[in-house]
Design an enzyme around this catalytic site. Structure first.
Site, PDB file in Angstrom:
ATOM      1  N   LEU A 129       0.837  -1.205   0.000  1.00 49.82           N
ATOM      2  CA  LEU A 129       0.000   0.000   0.000  1.00 49.82           C
ATOM      3  C   LEU A 129       0.873   1.256   0.000  1.00 49.82           C
ATOM      4  CD1 LEU A 129      -3.033   0.511  -0.037  1.00 49.82           C
ATOM      5  CD2 LEU A 129      -2.985   0.672   2.448  1.00 49.82           C
ATOM      6  N   HIS A 130       1.633   1.442  -1.077  1.00 52.57           N
ATOM      7  CA  HIS A 130       2.462   2.642  -1.167  1.00 52.57           C
ATOM      8  C   HIS A 130       1.681   3.755  -1.850  1.00 52.57           C
ATOM      9  CE1 HIS A 130       6.770   1.169  -0.204  1.00 52.57           C
ATOM     10  NE2 HIS A 130       5.869   0.632   0.591  1.00 52.57           N
TER      11      HIS A 130
END
Lengths: 92, 132
Positions: free
Chosen positions: A16-17
């Site tokens: 989840l960047h």
């Protein structure tokens, strides 16, 4: 109001960047329901519509994203969120 | 959703490269349903900011929902304030300068704007980056 829950395994390489965070919040914002995300079923829960807070979750590949939602379109919202995670945020 | 319904984003940097690079990141990460414009460099093409260029960027990114401006250092902010002052009066109330880092603020503000959020929420999301 009834709360619905769902979960999805993060399988995309970067987790989840930045870009996935943006896509997740954009997906959540399409729905009127209150939607929260956590990396543990016990929380802490984060507002799925807040790009700043979602980016700070920093979930990695292999972690499970837990979702809970309440509102008229809660089920549709969680289906869409689980789908975007399963599609690896359309990035791979 | 027509782009003009969403809050517009203006990026003002001393460097044209920084301004354009930040705009590229917004377009790639957020998409193109948010009006977006960048103003970087002074009128001579060097490092600095230019009130006329900032005004043109505000025009380009104009939305009835308003425009949020992201700036870098000192002069970018004061020249942006001057550009806002020189806009038609009925628009001034719908233009805000965000107290946020320029690149991250632009991406976060645009993400918020892409969901149709009002100007105050777009500004608050960018400025949330300054907290904890």
């Amino acid at each position: 109001m009834q709360e619905v829950t769902a979960s999805a395994l993060l399988t995309n390489k970067i987790g989840l960047h930045a870009r996935p965070s943006v896509k997740l919040t954009q997906t959540a914002k399409r729905f009127g329901s209150r939607i929260e995300v956590a990396t543990s079923a016990a929380g802490p829960w984060t507002d799925a519509k807040s790009p700043v807070k979602i980016m700070r979750v920093k979930a990695a590949k292999g972690e499970v994203l837990h979702f809970k939602a309440s509102g008229e379109d809660a089920s549709a919202a969680l289906a869409a969120l689980v789908d975007i995670v399963a599609r690896k945020f359309d990035e791979e | 959703m027509p782009a003009s319904k969403n809050v517009g984003i203006v990026i003002v940097s001393h460097s044209a490269k920084v301004a354009e690079g930040a705009a590229d990141m917004v377009r790639q990460m957020v998409g193109d349903n948010v009006p977006l414009a960048a103003a970087g460099g002074n009128a001579e093409g060097g490092l600095g900011t230019d009130v006329a260029a900032i005004m043109a960027a505000i025009d380009k990114a104009w939305s009835e929902a308003g425009v949020a401006i992201l700036v870098d250092l000192g002069g970018a902010e004061t020249n942006s304030e001057m550009a806002v002052e020189m806009m038609p009066e009925e628009r001034r109330e719908r233009i805000v300068i965000c107290n946020a880092p320029i690149v991250e603020g632009a991406v976060m503000a645009a993400t918020e704007a892409s969901g149709g959020s009002p100007l105050a929420v777009v500004q608050a999301t960018a400025e949330e980056l300054m907290s904890a």
